[in-house]
Motif scaffolding. Sequence first.
Motif, PDB file in Angstrom:
ATOM      1  N   LEU A  31     -14.603  -0.873  29.150  1.00 23.31           N
ATOM      2  CA  LEU A  31     -15.855  -0.149  29.357  1.00 23.31           C
ATOM      3  C   LEU A  31     -16.826  -0.543  28.248  1.00 23.31           C
ATOM      4  CD1 LEU A  31     -17.616   2.126  30.668  1.00 23.31           C
ATOM      5  CD2 LEU A  31     -16.539   3.703  29.031  1.00 23.31           C
ATOM      6  N   VAL A  32     -18.046  -0.916  28.630  1.00 22.82           N
ATOM      7  CA  VAL A  32     -19.094  -1.238  27.663  1.00 22.82           C
ATOM      8  C   VAL A  32     -20.105  -0.094  27.654  1.00 22.82           C
ATOM      9  CG1 VAL A  32     -20.900  -2.873  26.994  1.00 22.82           C
ATOM     10  CG2 VAL A  32     -18.811  -3.712  28.104  1.00 22.82           C
ATOM     11  N   LEU A  33     -20.404   0.427  26.469  1.00 21.75           N
ATOM     12  CA  LEU A  33     -21.405   1.485  26.318  1.00 21.75           C
ATOM     13  C   LEU A  33     -22.653   0.886  25.675  1.00 21.75           C
ATOM     14  CD1 LEU A  33     -19.173   4.421  24.981  1.00 21.75           C
ATOM     15  CD2 LEU A  33     -19.927   4.007  27.332  1.00 21.75           C
ATOM     16  N   GLU A  34     -23.773   0.956  26.369  1.00 20.43           N
ATOM     17  CA  GLU A  34     -25.018   0.349  25.907  1.00 20.43           C
ATOM     18  C   GLU A  34     -26.101   1.412  25.728  1.00 20.43           C
ATOM     19  OE1 GLU A  34     -28.264  -1.460  24.791  1.00 20.43           O
ATOM     20  OE2 GLU A  34     -26.321  -2.476  24.783  1.00 20.43           O
ATOM     21  N   LYS A  35     -26.753   1.399  24.573  1.00 21.97           N
ATOM     22  CA  LYS A  35     -27.809   2.363  24.272  1.00 21.97           C
ATOM     23  C   LYS A  35     -29.011   2.212  25.204  1.00 21.97           C
ATOM     24  CE  LYS A  35     -31.124   3.611  20.623  1.00 21.97           C
ATOM     25  NZ  LYS A  35     -32.342   3.378  21.424  1.00 21.97           N
ATOM     26  N   GLY A  36     -29.375   0.964  25.512  1.00 22.84           N
ATOM     27  CA  GLY A  36     -30.579   0.701  26.293  1.00 22.84           C
ATOM     28  C   GLY A  36     -30.343   0.705  27.789  1.00 22.84           C
ATOM     29  N   THR A  37     -31.272   0.056  28.497  1.00 20.90           N
ATOM     30  CA  THR A  37     -31.200   0.021  29.962  1.00 20.90           C
ATOM     31  C   THR A  37     -30.898  -1.372  30.499  1.00 20.90           C
ATOM     32  OG1 THR A  37     -33.607  -0.282  30.044  1.00 20.90           O
ATOM     33  CG2 THR A  37     -32.774   1.977  30.217  1.00 20.90           C
ATOM     34  N   SER A  38     -30.640  -2.322  29.601  1.00 17.83           N
ATOM     35  CA  SER A  38     -30.274  -3.678  30.012  1.00 17.83           C
ATOM     36  C   SER A  38     -29.384  -4.287  28.936  1.00 17.83           C
ATOM     37  CB  SER A  38     -31.522  -4.544  30.235  1.00 17.83           C
ATOM     38  OG  SER A  38     -32.279  -4.632  29.046  1.00 17.83           O
ATOM     39  N   PRO A  39     -28.580  -5.295  29.289  1.00 10.20           N
ATOM     40  CA  PRO A  39     -27.659  -5.882  28.310  1.00 10.20           C
ATOM     41  C   PRO A  39     -28.330  -6.946  27.448  1.00 10.20           C
ATOM     42  CG  PRO A  39     -27.351  -6.943  30.424  1.00 10.20           C
ATOM     43  CD  PRO A  39     -28.405  -5.886  30.634  1.00 10.20           C
ATOM     44  N   GLY A  40     -27.646  -7.319  26.367  1.00 14.37           N
ATOM     45  CA  GLY A  40     -28.110  -8.444  25.561  1.00 14.37           C
ATOM     46  C   GLY A  40     -28.428  -8.127  24.119  1.00 14.37           C
ATOM     47  N   THR A 440     -36.270   1.806  17.597  1.00 14.40           N
ATOM     48  CA  THR A 440     -36.262   2.668  18.780  1.00 14.40           C
ATOM     49  C   THR A 440     -35.562   1.994  19.949  1.00 14.40           C
ATOM     50  OG1 THR A 440     -38.369   3.624  18.069  1.00 14.40           O
ATOM     51  CG2 THR A 440     -37.722   3.975  20.366  1.00 14.40           C
ATOM     52  N   TRP A 441     -35.836   0.694  20.141  1.00 15.62           N
ATOM     53  CA  TRP A 441     -35.353  -0.025  21.317  1.00 15.62           C
ATOM     54  C   TRP A 441     -33.850  -0.287  21.263  1.00 15.62           C
ATOM     55  CZ3 TRP A 441     -36.004  -5.923  22.339  1.00 15.62           C
ATOM     56  CH2 TRP A 441     -35.566  -6.220  23.632  1.00 15.62           C
ATOM     57  N   ILE A 442     -33.379  -0.910  20.180  1.00 17.20           N
ATOM     58  CA  ILE A 442     -31.963  -1.272  20.129  1.00 17.20           C
ATOM     59  C   ILE A 442     -31.175  -0.467  19.106  1.00 17.20           C
ATOM     60  CG2 ILE A 442     -32.251  -3.602  21.034  1.00 17.20           C
ATOM     61  CD1 ILE A 442     -32.239  -4.621  18.189  1.00 17.20           C
ATOM     62  N   GLY A 443     -31.865   0.408  18.365  1.00 13.22           N
ATOM     63  CA  GLY A 443     -31.160   1.339  17.494  1.00 13.22           C
ATOM     64  C   GLY A 443     -30.708   0.794  16.157  1.00 13.22           C
ATOM     65  N   ARG A 444     -31.081  -0.434  15.817  1.00  9.34           N
ATOM     66  CA  ARG A 444     -30.632  -0.990  14.543  1.00  9.34           C
ATOM     67  C   ARG A 444     -31.335  -0.284  13.386  1.00  9.34           C
ATOM     68  NH1 ARG A 444     -28.298  -6.702  15.517  1.00  9.34           N
ATOM     69  NH2 ARG A 444     -28.461  -6.939  13.264  1.00  9.34           N
ATOM     70  N   LYS A 445     -30.576   0.105  12.384  1.00  6.18           N
ATOM     71  CA  LYS A 445     -31.087   0.885  11.261  1.00  6.18           C
ATOM     72  C   LYS A 445     -32.304   0.213  10.639  1.00  6.18           C
ATOM     73  CE  LYS A 445     -29.548   3.146   6.998  1.00  6.18           C
ATOM     74  NZ  LYS A 445     -28.411   3.323   6.056  1.00  6.18           N
TER      75      LYS A 445
END
Length: 506
Positions: A31-40, A440-445
């Motif tokens: 199972l892959v959990l992704e914060k956004g709405t698309s992969p990559g 905001t988009w990918i969550g990186r600190k």
Amino acid sequence: MDTIWDVVVIGSGLGGLSSALSLSEKGQKVLVLEKGTSPGGCASSFKKNGYVFESGATTLVGFEPGLPLHTLSKEFQIQFPLFSLNRSMVVHMNGKTIERFQDHTQWIGEAKRVFGGGLRMDVFWKLCFFLSDSLWNLSARYKFFPFTNFLDVWKSILSFRPLDLIVLIFSFISLKTTLKCLGLTKNKEWIRFLEEQLLITNQTASVKVPLIFASAGLTYPQLQNYVVKGGMVSLAETILQKIETNGGKILYQQEVTHLNKIPNSNGKKGTIWELHTKHRKHSQFRARLVVSNLPIWNLTEITEDLPKLKKITKKFEKGIWGAFTMGIVIQTNPKEEWTKSECLHHQIHLKNGLPFGGGNSIFISLSHPEDLIRSPNGIRILSLSTHIENPETWVRDVFYQEKKRKIESILIQTLETTFPWFQRETILFKHSATPVTWKTWIGRKFGRVGGIPSSYFLNPFRMLSNRSEEPNLLLTGDTVYPGQGIPAVVLGGLHAVEQFFERKRG
């Protein structure tokens, strides 16, 4: 909640997806959990106003035999939608145009034409080509590097070849020392050229970086370059399709907020990982193995089970770059020659650095003229990226929009003075992103992107392993070995899985 997955992968960057693919091929329930709405992750694309924009300017290499993306394609029988490029990059510097030829002999000739150096320049670049090729070859064979125990060392000894000793020696010699020995330090323009090239690939402008790292970064344009049809997101989507065919699954808008170990409820030995997310309905998951595709400073904020990594992470809290990116849609005349012949990647050196912590150069990528998925015929998309120092200083205050407009204005003006075919009157749409956007988009600190600068590591042995202090938690992505760049994170993702199963067998 009752389901216990074999594997949960946090984040759908290319390192995490490579691990997920390898694990799914081995029969694991993934199972892959992704914060956004698309992969990559950072290497993705998004749709806005009917156009497909890249997350930033980027080159793509690594499909030649022996390189990570070729291994991924061949081993898992994946066909990526690619355009092959005849030209890698053009550098614009102090009124000079420098063609980064893919052919080694042509490039050395171009370097000598612009920077001089004669035979010493020949020696330098031939050494870089040799070390880069050797490093990729060595990295593919040494699957248990960086070493964490004696068994890793023993397995690497079994893979040892005599030429590896040369690579080992140059792992402890800096680019700066090499340039001094060759007498190539007096030309300031040459040094700046190297610094700005390193910033794109190694996330550092310091010539103190180990020569082995510098060689891989500086010779990037001499590898065969590609563009992904439909944008970089197609790379991730192609891998994801294979994962789903193998029975894997991805869930979007699942930002993991907490990760902790719990006892195995069925009485078996070992522990289970429990993950909590922000999702309103499905917010708890359990797995026997977790693969983290998060940057290390993000991971250590959501778990208390990695105290050693948390201590190490503090060493890398300073000097990590952010990015200011911009997407510009322009109207073109497809009959004009430049639309067919123009190089798709450019680096422009600036006389004065950009304000508000901005870099000294701009990296630009043009959409492929035949990629009608990204934009219709007669319309091209420019992706611009520049580094931002101390991204944590960017916040949404009263000056935020003014700072954005200022940098946008400089970037557009720079394009006008560099390219005869660019006029602001042809702009149909534009947008920009700051470290705040990236956070905001990918969550990186703090909106940090690109990984840890290679200059942090005096030699490869000091890099962070794909194995954490917890046997059932693996690390992938650009903040662990082998570092930044798409080929590197793919290699790290594949090696992490190999290391895990070897540990289980041991």
